[in-house]
Motif scaffolding. Structure first.
Motif, mmCIF file in Angstrom:
data_model
loop_
_atom_site.group_PDB
_atom_site.id
_atom_site.type_symbol
_atom_site.label_atom_id
_atom_site.label_comp_id
_atom_site.label_asym_id
_atom_site.label_seq_id
_atom_site.Cartn_x
_atom_site.Cartn_y
_atom_site.Cartn_z
ATOM 1 N N CYS A 75 11.690 -5.706 4.715
ATOM 2 C CA CYS A 75 10.312 -6.153 4.590
ATOM 3 C C CYS A 75 10.208 -7.684 4.545
ATOM 4 O O CYS A 75 9.120 -8.233 4.715
ATOM 5 C CB CYS A 75 9.667 -5.557 3.337
ATOM 6 S SG CYS A 75 10.588 -5.942 1.844
ATOM 7 N N ILE A 97 10.065 -8.449 8.314
ATOM 8 C CA ILE A 97 9.044 -7.604 8.951
ATOM 9 C C ILE A 97 8.010 -7.291 7.884
ATOM 10 O O ILE A 97 7.966 -6.198 7.327
ATOM 11 C CB ILE A 97 9.705 -6.301 9.483
ATOM 12 C CG1 ILE A 97 10.910 -6.643 10.389
ATOM 13 C CG2 ILE A 97 8.684 -5.433 10.227
ATOM 14 C CD1 ILE A 97 11.773 -5.440 10.754
ATOM 15 N N ALA A 149 4.797 -6.704 7.656
ATOM 16 C CA ALA A 149 3.596 -5.862 7.787
ATOM 17 C C ALA A 149 3.645 -4.686 6.821
ATOM 18 O O ALA A 149 4.725 -4.211 6.469
ATOM 19 C CB ALA A 149 3.482 -5.348 9.220
ATOM 20 N N VAL A 150 2.452 -4.243 6.404
ATOM 21 C CA VAL A 150 2.365 -3.029 5.597
ATOM 22 C C VAL A 150 2.058 -1.882 6.558
ATOM 23 O O VAL A 150 0.970 -1.820 7.141
ATOM 24 C CB VAL A 150 1.261 -3.149 4.531
ATOM 25 C CG1 VAL A 150 1.139 -1.846 3.745
ATOM 26 C CG2 VAL A 150 1.557 -4.324 3.600
ATOM 27 N N PHE A 151 3.021 -1.001 6.722
ATOM 28 C CA PHE A 151 2.865 0.070 7.702
ATOM 29 C C PHE A 151 2.178 1.287 7.089
ATOM 30 O O PHE A 151 2.406 1.617 5.930
ATOM 31 C CB PHE A 151 4.230 0.448 8.276
ATOM 32 C CG PHE A 151 4.856 -0.670 9.063
ATOM 33 C CD1 PHE A 151 4.429 -0.929 10.374
ATOM 34 C CD2 PHE A 151 5.827 -1.489 8.504
ATOM 35 C CE1 PHE A 151 4.986 -1.984 11.098
ATOM 36 C CE2 PHE A 151 6.385 -2.530 9.219
ATOM 37 C CZ PHE A 151 5.960 -2.783 10.525
ATOM 38 N N THR A 152 1.363 1.918 7.908
ATOM 39 C CA THR A 152 0.597 3.054 7.392
ATOM 40 C C THR A 152 0.801 4.326 8.198
ATOM 41 O O THR A 152 0.553 5.421 7.696
ATOM 42 C CB THR A 152 -0.906 2.722 7.394
ATOM 43 O OG1 THR A 152 -1.264 2.288 8.721
ATOM 44 C CG2 THR A 152 -1.215 1.615 6.394
ATOM 45 N N ALA A 153 1.221 4.182 9.436
ATOM 46 C CA ALA A 153 1.399 5.373 10.266
ATOM 47 C C ALA A 153 2.395 5.061 11.363
ATOM 48 O O ALA A 153 2.697 3.900 11.655
ATOM 49 C CB ALA A 153 0.073 5.809 10.878
ATOM 50 N N ALA A 154 2.906 6.132 11.974
ATOM 51 C CA ALA A 154 3.886 5.962 13.044
ATOM 52 C C ALA A 154 3.928 7.239 13.862
ATOM 53 O O ALA A 154 3.796 8.348 13.325
ATOM 54 C CB ALA A 154 5.259 5.652 12.458
ATOM 55 N N LEU A 163 4.843 2.017 15.669
ATOM 56 C CA LEU A 163 4.494 1.852 14.259
ATOM 57 C C LEU A 163 3.116 1.196 14.167
ATOM 58 O O LEU A 163 2.822 0.249 14.907
ATOM 59 C CB LEU A 163 5.496 0.914 13.585
ATOM 60 C CG LEU A 163 6.886 1.459 13.274
ATOM 61 C CD1 LEU A 163 7.890 0.318 13.187
ATOM 62 C CD2 LEU A 163 6.842 2.249 11.958
#
Lengths: 430, 430, 430, 430
Positions: free
Chosen positions: C25, C28, C30-35, C40
């Protein structure tokens, strides 16, 4: 009289009471009663030329007249036999002679630490010093290295038989191939690469420890180039350089230290075997002042500094190392040894010379053959032993003071023994 | 003449060239030149009564006349100084005397293994034997135990200062509280419970190793009951019993072995210090035949079996242990020591006696006080040292042969020194 | 609303409460929410092509539709989420599919041991099995090998940064140079020589453990010849062969196992990462029946056999490995990757391709450059990471299921990023 | 259809392909297909009350409706299944809930480190942190402690069966007696004495690690007094206090942490098992900021931070720990358990209760009897297991959410089973 009584000695006592760990006496069963120079005398009066020299502990021969006189005088005058690590005039005498004739001429500012009087104890102390001084634990040692069999030292010893005796895992040592060990592998370069690489998987070492000639490992002699490279790798990676000179030191390779002509100055040198000059137990560690990090008694032991040994050690230094003449004499004897061992090697197809200086041998290709030659030589009056991982090397470790005629006589016996064994082998094969 | 030259000895050499690891000479700075019986003579002619006895390495005093004569005769006759582990008449002589006067009368069928001539080497060999014989690695040792400072032995040594000198972790040893160590804790029972419990978390041990009196650890004497319990725990759990008798053996507690009157027969006994009789380096391991598991040279070393030491050791055994009279004499001296130390203890509030036999001392409550008393005694002509984890014990380890009048004189000095120090302390406090 | 609140997520929480040990993190953020598949999605709606694939844990992409459906159905029907190592229909389903589609076609009679669901746990179990089965302790591992960071596994991991995290020495592992590590050094031959030599100083090994492609170590790919030689050395010296296929397995190199086409059958194989198919924690050890030596729960742990993971793992095996078509597809993609990485390498003087199959990268000569390229690629919508001892390798570990057009798009970004960075570097240098 | 095919499941697969290390399924051979709350359903439709709860991994029961809904919603929306240690909204959600409802109310400023999702991995990380932070290596652990079976953690685990599985020595841990382990021995006082003593022989520890209730070790509950003393010993000697709350945490003893009411705040807390709420693999380490010493990825692993588990863990925290009502409910159930176990203990002469809170059991004196009672209970529809060094404790680890009537029904079965076994034993004896 017990049945094993021979000339007043109950030789059954050895079988009955001495541990099975005894070894040399198995191949050399005579009961020895006296020794002088390079000649051992057994109880039955038979004499043997000594090409073993207490595994290089008797570099000046047995019962050197000057050392003997000094020791008898010391004892007669109630000189101390045991002084812990107290100040004594005898210790001062040895240290002064060692400083004047050995350290100062070689530009070494090392301090002398008297450890327990075994080579292994000196090695243990050296390893501990390196670890304490650097704050690291890993020590790099080499294939076929032999450094003793106490747990710390044994981790550095390569021999699997001795390693197995521990009954447990050893730790703190990384093994690398010695000079010339594996075709095409430069052990120093490989070590440098693995240490330089962040994922090389070898932890930063406290020390790199090696013998310049591996005595027990088969008389493998490292080149000066290899030793210099190793010294460079040590310096580059912040590790101390330890030269274990227990067997190769005290003139065995032709100079006092085995590394003198290689252009390196080790941070730590271990010495034992011939340092007392007389075969008495004594061991020491030479350490550069900046690494002399032990506090008082931090590495201790009751017999540190054997007072009797100081007496003879001082005489040995003064007698043999105050002038250059001894070194000159050694060069001549080294040439003699090489000449005669070349004759031996010529007898055995594929055999080749090993070692350096007066620490030489012939690899005859098999431990069986080497053992038979030594056994036959013993029957003919020569004490000589094998070396190497398979005991395949006939090893000559005669007193450095052996007269030329005695050397020649010993080699005559050895060559005769070899010829007889090879003839027998040839006949048996036909 | 260098400025540090004293009576022909360059005493600056120690500062200049000897490692900082030297220790006894710091508190006892005299340069000693001779010694006889219980008297040490310094270079300036001053004499000291010896209540240190080379840390129990000189149980028969310095330069015993009979041993001295035998040794001088041996050297004069070109007897071997160094014989590796070859058969010699001197080794046979020692073994025969040891068998006849020590082992047979005590019903011990043990074999004798000559290790490198340091106590630590004997301990290392003992630990290796136990591991090899049982196929286990764990060895149980005790709080305040002292067994040497090479890596294998150091794991068993409790002293944190020495442990720290290793610069790395030790392994293979589990620590348990010694007899009387912690109020209400029976170390033997606790050990038994933890070993009996499948989740006790202590791996099945190869051996349990202990001193019956902890010399370096503060003269803690285990009771016979404790030692018997430990022997039982060892037997129950398939572990060998190792008694480290390096300091407490050779008559120090009043009998040859320190455990003789306890009703136990150890599987392994380590000996060193006074075994040569004369203060010369010698160490050995006694091992029951069924555990004599080393192969030839599996545990090796150059100085195994010091020939000079065999000469004196034989005389010591024959002179002191052939008859019961010496033991009787020791009992009397032990009583004398107890009486005089009781006087010492009476001077210091809270002080109490420690140890057993002729291995006694007084815990004066602080290392500072004990150190001051010993230093004052030294100024007055008595060599004496401290012991214990905080050096809080004034320790008496005089030669066992010390004449009664010398004992009394030494104690007079010690008591005077104590009184003077206590007076000064009292005055300073007022 | 806290100041760090973004789209309903308090992102300050990471700084405030998550350990400094967090890593990916950082580069990278970003705060990921879906994939889904190879894409991503971050909280702000931006999308990223995934060339990292959970470090090869998402070989079939994110949220594969079939696995997702099966998992939702399982959960909805109250299928077990946690079943210790009890029998469940889901475990049977996975084992049956694995037996039918993986083991039987490859002629492997191995048993499946579910360890704690981390790769390190599988490695620890594998090392323990080898030690218990052989009665030896030494395990040979290689330069740049990465096997996890728990104490047993960490001893085998070469990376110095991770090794240092232990805060203590590791034990039980000997390091050897990997295929191609050092010029002119054949690591297999050197190992064989040292093990064959009685004084080689390497204890007889329980196992030799290696990755066929070193994922973390810089995408070093061993040749089939090297792996076969190592297998031969293992067999010759009685050691087990462990292939750590945690990163290189599950199709990453183009076949299910990374060693399939090398003609060796390891005694033990470790698997984790993509074995669940869905990115869920699951790890296992494949072991030949004769080495399946653990008693019940001897190696235990609560999460052995993640039931949810069994559901998706079964679908993954059946969907991708029941027929040969997937392997064919992988060969095509491997060619595509090679082509595009060759373009990348052409941009950087001295750069060269590394790895094998779909586990490829480009060594750009410095960690600084590789890092900048990856950082720039991230800004442009591509998640990609570095590898190697100096992080000098730009590493492509995309989902194996990545569509060709996505691959091309990802590589376009990567090449653009590289060009931009190189231009900037060039300008800065002028 | 294969002969082992049952209701569509090939149950022969377990025998054929699963490692012999499998364990729970041996005593509980049913093939389970579904579970809800405290009820497990087998393939043949039979139902079992669950008094095992995944060894305390299912404290909120199976498939809690709220967690299930959240998880299905997450998956359906293509929420990440695997996110390495990237930022995700789900991780933020969990951390925020954990901070708000757990850490802040308890005044804990600890950071959260997500380790590989096994308890052992959390323990390994905790031990490494303590060593790195203090620069020391020794960790004190206790008799009957259970901390996992990877090499670092296994050194701390007391169980000999698991220790033996390593096939080699463990290092870095000193064992001390736990609270109440040995009659008359205060383990905390003994530890303090040995650490305070310069010759105590225990190296200064990096940490003291303990469970407040030893789950695997036989439900031994330490008193608050003991834990406070240990905390004091740790502080006094510069060691960190690690509470391993993997089994006793998450409400199992009646409060979220097992140590909450003891007046101590550990430096490090390990959690796993029920932390996900749903039985999914998740593990974490709580560490005070000043000891959060790992660099990025210094302790790494692929599955650190299981995204699915974050979803359910957040729900668990918010549902059960936002208010005090759950704790109140637990107090009532703990009383119920105590009452019914007292009835069980009354059936067996000499039996007695063990444990604390909802982590209780009865020591029935022998593993054989405990095993028979559990086996009979299983036949009657209750899943329950034994614990302790001899498996002599019948252990109740039911979901904390088990309804009172289910609890009563379960206990009815357990008591019936015990009566039947005891009757049979009595008859057999007559």
């Amino acid at each position: 009289m017990p049945k094993d009584m021979t000339n007043g000695t109950d030789i059954g006592i050895f079988e009955r009471r001495e541990s099975a760990a005894r070894s040399y006496c198995r191949g050399i069963p005579a009961v020895f009663t006296a020794a002088r120079g390079s000649i051992l005398t057994a109880q039955d009066g038979s004499e043997y030329i000594d090409f073993l020299a207490g595994c290089s502990s008797l570099n000046y021969g047995h019962n050197d007249a000057d050392m003997k006189a000094a020791l008898v005088e010391h004892i007669t005058a109630d000189g101390l036999a045991h002084g812990l690590d107290l100040h004594t005039d005898t210790k001062a005498g040895f240290l002064s002679a060692f400083e004047r004739h050995i350290l100062v001429p070689r530009g070494m500012d090392h301090r002398v630490m008297f450890t327990g009087p075994t080579g292994a104890n000196a090695v243990e102390a050296a390893m501990k010093i390196a670890r304490k001084s650097t704050g690291r634990t890993n020590i790099v040692a080499f294939t076929n290295g032999f450094h003793g069999v106490t747990m710390g030292a044994l981790a550095a010893t390569g021999n699997g038989y001795h390693r197995g005796g521990a009954g447990m895992d050893k730790q703190g040592v990384t093994r690398m191939p010695y000079d010339g060990y594996a075709d095409g592998v430069d052990g120093a370069a490989l070590l440098d690469q693995m240490l330089s690489d962040a994922s090389g998987g070898i932890d930063a070492p406290a020390a790199i420890m090696l013998e310049t000639v591996q005595g027990e490992g088969g008389l493998n002699a490292a080149s000066g180039g290899f030793v210099r490279k190793i010294a460079g790798v040590a310096r580059k990676h912040g590790a101390l350089l330890i030269i274990d000179d227990i067997q190769a030191g005290c003139g065995r390779t032709g100079t006092f230290f085995s590394f003198e002509e290689m252009g390196v100055t080790p941070d730590i040198v271990t010495m034992a075997k011939s340092i007392s000059g007389f075969g008495l137990p004594l061991a020491l560690v030479l350490v550069r002042p900046e690494h002399d990090v032990f506090g008082p008694a931090e590495h201790n032991g009751t017999f540190r500094g054997n007072t009797h040994a100081f007496v003879t050690a001082r005489v040995a230094i003064e007698k043999f190392w105050a002038a250059k003449s001894f070194e000159t004499e050694l060069a001549g004897k080294a040439a003699l040894i090489e000449k005669r061992l070349t004759e031996l090697a010529a007898l055995v197809p594929g055999a080749f010379l090993k070692g350096r200086g007066l620490m030489r041998g012939v690899d005859v290709g098999s431990g069986d053959l080497a053992g038979k030659i030594c056994a036959r030589a013993y029957e003919k009056g020569l004490v000589i032993e094998t070396s190497g991982s398979e005991d395949q090397v006939v090893k000559v470790l005669a007193p450095l003071t052996t007269p030329v005629e005695t050397f020649e006589k010993g080699f005559d016996i050895l060559l005769d023994a070899a010829r007889e064994i090879l003839d027998m082998t040839r006949i048996a094969a036909e």
